[in-house]
Every structure is written in C-alpha cells, then in structure tokens.
Design a protein around this motif. Structure first.
Motif, PDB file in Angstrom:
ATOM      1  N   UNK A  42      35.341  70.497  81.998  1.00 14.83           N
ATOM      2  CA  UNK A  42      35.474  71.445  80.722  1.00 14.83           C
ATOM      3  C   UNK A  42      34.712  72.585  81.130  1.00 14.83           C
ATOM      4  N   UNK A  43      33.861  72.548  82.071  1.00 15.95           N
ATOM      5  CA  UNK A  43      33.160  73.980  82.336  1.00 15.95           C
ATOM      6  C   UNK A  43      32.764  74.725  81.089  1.00 15.95           C
ATOM      7  N   UNK A  44      31.907  73.975  80.436  1.00 14.37           N
ATOM      8  CA  UNK A  44      31.434  74.573  79.180  1.00 14.37           C
ATOM      9  C   UNK A  44      30.227  75.671  79.354  1.00 14.37           C
ATOM     10  N   UNK A  45      30.187  76.395  78.151  1.00 13.68           N
ATOM     11  CA  UNK A  45      29.112  77.387  78.137  1.00 13.68           C
ATOM     12  C   UNK A  45      28.611  77.530  76.825  1.00 13.68           C
ATOM     13  N   UNK A  46      27.307  78.025  76.774  1.00 16.55           N
ATOM     14  CA  UNK A  46      26.528  77.741  75.540  1.00 16.55           C
ATOM     15  C   UNK A  46      27.230  78.639  74.405  1.00 16.55           C
ATOM     16  N   UNK A  47      28.135  79.425  74.669  1.00 18.38           N
ATOM     17  CA  UNK A  47      28.931  79.852  73.324  1.00 18.38           C
ATOM     18  C   UNK A  47      30.173  79.385  72.855  1.00 18.38           C
ATOM     19  N   UNK A  48      30.381  78.157  73.722  1.00 17.19           N
ATOM     20  CA  UNK A  48      31.619  77.719  73.508  1.00 17.19           C
ATOM     21  C   UNK A  48      32.034  77.018  72.140  1.00 17.19           C
ATOM     22  N   UNK A  49      33.161  77.170  71.674  1.00 19.90           N
ATOM     23  CA  UNK A  49      33.764  76.043  70.467  1.00 19.90           C
ATOM     24  C   UNK A  49      34.423  75.095  70.935  1.00 19.90           C
ATOM     25  N   UNK A  50      34.217  73.898  70.670  1.00 23.83           N
ATOM     26  CA  UNK A  50      35.085  72.788  71.146  1.00 23.83           C
ATOM     27  C   UNK A  50      35.711  71.920  70.061  1.00 23.83           C
ATOM     28  N   UNK A  51      36.916  71.621  70.242  1.00 23.07           N
ATOM     29  CA  UNK A  51      37.529  70.873  69.497  1.00 23.07           C
ATOM     30  C   UNK A  51      37.484  69.194  70.067  1.00 23.07           C
ATOM     31  N   UNK A  52      37.289  68.219  69.305  1.00 24.98           N
ATOM     32  CA  UNK A  52      37.495  66.966  70.254  1.00 24.98           C
ATOM     33  C   UNK A  52      38.389  66.299  69.284  1.00 24.98           C
ATOM     34  N   UNK A  53      39.745  66.082  69.605  1.00 21.30           N
ATOM     35  CA  UNK A  53      40.623  65.284  68.979  1.00 21.30           C
ATOM     36  C   UNK A  53      40.622  63.827  69.140  1.00 21.30           C
ATOM     37  N   UNK A  54      40.661  63.115  68.185  1.00 25.88           N
ATOM     38  CA  UNK A  54      40.419  61.660  68.421  1.00 25.88           C
ATOM     39  C   UNK A  54      39.070  61.179  68.934  1.00 25.88           C
ATOM     40  N   UNK A  55      38.181  61.548  67.897  1.00 27.31           N
ATOM     41  CA  UNK A  55      36.734  61.848  68.230  1.00 27.31           C
ATOM     42  C   UNK A  55      35.928  60.247  67.843  1.00 27.31           C
ATOM     43  N   UNK A  56      36.749  59.521  67.280  1.00 31.35           N
ATOM     44  CA  UNK A  56      35.925  57.897  67.255  1.00 31.35           C
ATOM     45  C   UNK A  56      34.611  58.092  66.493  1.00 31.35           C
ATOM     46  N   UNK A  57      33.607  57.447  66.983  1.00 32.05           N
ATOM     47  CA  UNK A  57      32.452  57.327  66.582  1.00 32.05           C
ATOM     48  C   UNK A  57      31.546  58.463  66.921  1.00 32.05           C
ATOM     49  N   UNK A  58      32.266  59.458  67.803  1.00 32.25           N
ATOM     50  CA  UNK A  58      31.477  60.633  68.033  1.00 32.25           C
ATOM     51  C   UNK A  58      31.022  60.833  69.534  1.00 32.25           C
ATOM     52  N   UNK A  59      31.406  59.768  70.219  1.00 28.86           N
ATOM     53  CA  UNK A  59      30.668  59.563  71.756  1.00 28.86           C
ATOM     54  C   UNK A  59      30.874  60.879  72.626  1.00 28.86           C
ATOM     55  N   UNK A  60      32.151  61.443  72.620  1.00 27.13           N
ATOM     56  CA  UNK A  60      32.176  62.635  73.403  1.00 27.13           C
ATOM     57  C   UNK A  60      31.772  63.941  72.737  1.00 27.13           C
TER      58      UNK A  60
ATOM     59  N   UNK B  95      41.093  66.019  74.310  1.00 29.06           N
ATOM     60  CA  UNK B  95      42.191  65.137  73.659  1.00 29.06           C
ATOM     61  C   UNK B  95      41.924  63.618  74.339  1.00 29.06           C
ATOM     62  N   UNK B  96      41.692  62.719  73.469  1.00 31.13           N
ATOM     63  CA  UNK B  96      41.307  61.070  74.025  1.00 31.13           C
ATOM     64  C   UNK B  96      42.389  60.375  73.089  1.00 31.13           C
ATOM     65  N   UNK B  97      43.676  60.559  73.301  1.00 31.51           N
ATOM     66  CA  UNK B  97      44.516  59.806  72.495  1.00 31.51           C
ATOM     67  C   UNK B  97      44.839  58.319  72.676  1.00 31.51           C
ATOM     68  N   UNK B  98      45.267  57.669  71.835  1.00 31.44           N
ATOM     69  CA  UNK B  98      45.640  56.261  72.161  1.00 31.44           C
ATOM     70  C   UNK B  98      46.898  56.222  72.904  1.00 31.44           C
ATOM     71  N   UNK B  99      47.344  54.939  73.381  1.00 32.38           N
ATOM     72  CA  UNK B  99      48.396  54.905  74.518  1.00 32.38           C
ATOM     73  C   UNK B  99      49.485  55.711  74.127  1.00 32.38           C
ATOM     74  N   UNK B 100      49.881  55.858  72.827  1.00 31.64           N
ATOM     75  CA  UNK B 100      51.150  56.656  72.596  1.00 31.64           C
ATOM     76  C   UNK B 100      51.176  58.063  73.147  1.00 31.64           C
ATOM     77  N   UNK B 101      50.039  58.541  73.332  1.00 29.36           N
ATOM     78  CA  UNK B 101      49.765  59.961  73.771  1.00 29.36           C
ATOM     79  C   UNK B 101      49.911  60.932  72.323  1.00 29.36           C
ATOM     80  N   UNK B 102      50.147  62.020  72.718  1.00 27.19           N
ATOM     81  CA  UNK B 102      50.021  63.235  71.666  1.00 27.19           C
ATOM     82  C   UNK B 102      51.267  63.509  70.936  1.00 27.19           C
ATOM     83  N   UNK B 103      51.174  63.944  69.747  1.00 29.13           N
ATOM     84  CA  UNK B 103      52.296  64.222  68.977  1.00 29.13           C
ATOM     85  C   UNK B 103      52.885  65.568  69.494  1.00 29.13           C
TER      86      UNK B 103
END
Length: 455
Positions: A303-321, A383-391
């Motif tokens: 993801x090559x993240x930097x300190x200023x980045x804003x990130x969206x985690x779709x399908x975030x579950x119990x927050x592991x990612x 994005x970490x979707x279930x088997x059916x993938x993304x809408x």
C-alpha cells in the motif's frame, strides 16, 4: 439429431489428465467431451470409472493409475477426501503452491486481463494450522460421535484427527465428546429436529494459548450442566472460556444468537501483527494466524502508506487490517455489514489505544457511495471482500474517489479477475505481479494480494 455422450455411467475408460480444475479435480477429454475425475493428477494416465454423465460433461473417479505423477502423495486416508476437509492431500505441497499460482493465472487469461502471478508463499508446516473448529455431533451406531459430513450429503464420517486443525483442538473435541457420552446427552437429529447437542466449537489463541469451547445446543436446557462444566474444566486445565450457545432453528448455520457463559470469560484474546484482539464466540477471526500475518504485512507494504494518508478499509471485520494500518497513517475508515464485528472492532481499537480509526455498520457498496457523496478523498482503499467479490457500484465509487492505489485482498481468483477488469474501465491497472499467499494448505482455497494504480 440427438447428441450421445461418448462415455456411459459405470463404464471404465483410459484417459490422460490434462489439468486440475479450481476444485482440484483432474480434467480429461474423450472425443472433446470433458470429464472431471476425483483423485487424479496432471500428466497421469489412468483408468476412470464414470460416476455421472451430464449433457456437456461427465464425472468419474480414479479406478487405476497406469502412469503416476511424481507429485502424488501416498498413504492418505480416504475419509479426508470423502469429507472434503483436505481435497488436495494427494498432491505434494510444492505442487499445491504451483496449482494455486496457476489457478489465478488461468482466471486472468480467461478474461484476457494481462497479469503476472508470483510464486505462492507457503507454510513451513502445512498441517495443524487452523485455530478454530466447528465439529458436528451426531448419533452413529447408537453412540454420540464427532466427525465431518461426506461431501454433498448429510452422512457423517467419524474422525478424531482432522489433519489441518491445531492438535489442541482435536484433543479438546475428544475430551468433550467422551464427557457428553458419559452424561448421556442426546446428539442432534437433523431429520426430526430433536436431541440436544448440535456442535462443538473450539477456538485457540496461537500466541496466548487461551482456549474457548462452545457447546451448541438445540435446547436451552443442557442436562447435567454443572457436572459437564466441572469435568471439562478438570480435564482441560486452564480453559479460558466455556460457553453454551443456543441454536433452536432448523438451519445449517452453526451458531445461534444466545450465549450462556458456563465458566470463565465470554471471550479469549490473541495477538496479530503485534496487536491484541478480543475474540467472542460469534466473532470472525482469521483461522490461520501465521499466514494472515504474512498476508497483512505484504498488503500494508504494497500500500506504500505515508503518515498523512487517509485509508478506507472495506469489509473491515473485527478491525484486523484497519488497526494494523492505523499506526502508519493519519486516519482509517472501516465499513462492515456485521454489527457484532463492528462492536468487536471498536473494542479492539480501545484495547490497543488506537484513536485514529472510525468503524461504520453498513453494506460496503452503500457506505462507499455515501463517503464519496460526502467528499471523502482516501489516498488508499483496501478491499478484502467475500468470495462473491466487489459490487460494480463499489468499484464505481472507489474510482470516483480517485485514490492513489487500491489494494485488493482476494479469496477467489475468478471474482478478482472480473473486478480487476472492471477497475480497468476506470483507468486502474495492476502495477505489479499478483502475490498468492497460502492461507489454507491441503485445500483448493487461494488468497492473494493485488495492487491497482491509476494509469
């Protein structure tokens, strides 16, 4: 003119196996007619017995091997193939890893989406990796038994060693089974929806050694509750959590909504990526912590993240990612449809003292459209979707938000290839090879990480 298949049921034919399907079946042809064959490997010449003939294809099983693959494993127990617990157990582990790499390549080639696929990252020990088991309890030969169902049936095969589960789980299941036998608890009868005990669920913390046992019952009353509780705790010293879960529905969903704590705590803890996670009976938590850490570390690195980045985690579950990413960035937004998971995610953020995350309960595609309408501009979307993938609507919303990159953690190469193609319509393309990570050795499941960037 009516088409007649070149093969007939219960007849035997000599074939050469050309490939393996995504389900791990051998693929062969007779007069261009496809046959899918159990327990067959690429390059083998075999005699197959045809078990089913359909209009456009047939199924068979290996009756005799004439020329054997060097990748074949010997001395495997039939029960594991019959139940589908380890559908690739007859294939040597390095060849399993190549099979998974090849499967991803096949799905991208089918859709003519250019992609390079790296070698699969495997495990040092590809057995006994699962930290959770849900074992059905049924009456077999007049005795309460534990085991697993034959594929496509309701017939249970008794098993004591599940091969891919943490060995502590296998031992715990047998102890509980014997205690339930001792107190003559009636196992569940699916057909008549009678009996008491439906399933035994066990979870262990890989890094904490904490164990949770859940007795799933059809009835609220569990006979001899106090005696059973005492004996389980005596025979499994240090048990963290013993729970009765009541599921009175006629359903194949394992857990019901009501939990009764019989002893200890209502949850256990484990560590992942250096963070502490609380796991309740109904929580979703990755079943292979060793490979999950490899998968997440790679996803975060890519993801090559930097300190200023804003990130969206779709399908975030119990927050592991989300929580793993939080320390590297400015802000993380997580969305998840399961309300209990979001509650767990908020608790896990609190436990770890992480304040720059925000979790929302919603369908990922609906929330993405809302965030997009609100003018949220993420730098990276994971994005970490279930088997059916993304809408499709989610892909559109992401493209409208215009992030620098999209990191796609996939558990299904077919929907991954489809979604990467759709992202291509919005100018996003793979910027590096896809990286498979083997989360589920001995099975056909394939996890991978892909990174998409705007052209």
């Amino acid at each position: 003119m009516k088409f007649t298949a070149p093969v007939a049921k219960n007849e035997k034919y000599e074939v050469i196996i050309e490939d393996l399907t995504y389900e791990g079946l051998g693929f062969a042809k007779i007069d261009d007619f496809p046959i899918f064959i159990e327990n067959a490997l690429v390059g083998e010449k075999i005699i197959t017995l045809i078990t089913k003939v359909k209009k456009n294809f047939a199924f068979g099983r290996t009756d005799e091997i004439i020329t054997e693959s060097p990748d074949r494993v010997h001395g495997i127990a039939k029960a594991y193939t019959q139940t589908g617990i380890t559908p690739l157990q007859h294939l040597k582990y390095p060849a399993q890893l190549r099979f998974k790499q090849h499967q991803i390549q096949v799905d991208f080639d089918k859709l003519k989406v250019p992609a390079e696929v790296n070698e699969t990252i495997g495990m040092d020990d590809p057995f006994h990796y699962r930290n959770k088991a849900q074992i059905p309890v049924r009456m077999l030969n007049g005795k309460l038994s534990t085991g697993f169902y034959k594929k496509h049936s309701h017939e249970m095969i008794p098993l004591e060693d599940f091969k891919i589960q943490d060995e502590r789980i296998d031992k715990a299941v047998l102890i509980v089974r014997d205690i339930l036998r001792k107190f003559q608890v009636n196992p569940y009868d699916e057909r008549n929806h009678t009996g008491v005990i439906r399933n035994i669920m066990v979870r262990v913390g890989k890094y904490t050694d904490q164990m949770m046992i859940v007795l799933v019952t059809r009835t609220k009353k569990l006979p001899s509750t106090e005696e059973i509780t005492r004996e389980i705790n005596e025979q499994i010293p240090g048990l963290t959590s013993l729970i009765q879960n009541v599921n009175s529905e006629k359903t194949n969903v394992v857990l019901g909504k009501k939990n009764i704590v019989l002893s200890g705590s209502d949850r256990i803890h484990d560590q992942l990526m250096g963070l502490d996670f609380e796991i309740s009976a109904n929580s979703f938590y990755q079943v292979n912590p060793v490979q999950t850490e490899k998968l997440y570390k790679l996803a975060i690195e890519k993801a090559e993240l930097t300190k200023d980045d804003v990130v969206i985690d779709a399908y975030s579950g119990i927050g592991t990612i989300s929580l793993s990413v939080a320390k590297a960035v400015n802000k993380v937004y997580g969305v998840e449809i399961v309300e209990d998971a979001v509650t767990d995610a908020k608790t896990n953020a609190m436990i770890n003292g992480i304040k720059n995350v925000e979790f929302v309960v919603n369908k990922a595609e609906d929330q993405m459209a809302k965030w997009q309408a609100d003018g949220l501009k993420p730098d990276v979307v994971i994005v970490d979707p279930p088997r059916k993938g993304l809408a499709e609507s989610l892909i559109e919303s992401v493209a409208e938000m215009n992030p620098k990159r999209v990191v796609y953690v996939s558990c299904n190469p077919a929907t991954l290839a489809r979604d990467v193609k759709l992202f291509g319509d919005f100018g996003y393309e793979l910027n590096q090879p896809i990286q498979p990570v083997d989360q589920f050795p001995q099975t056909v499941h394939i996890e991978s990480i892909s990174v998409l960037e705007k052209k």
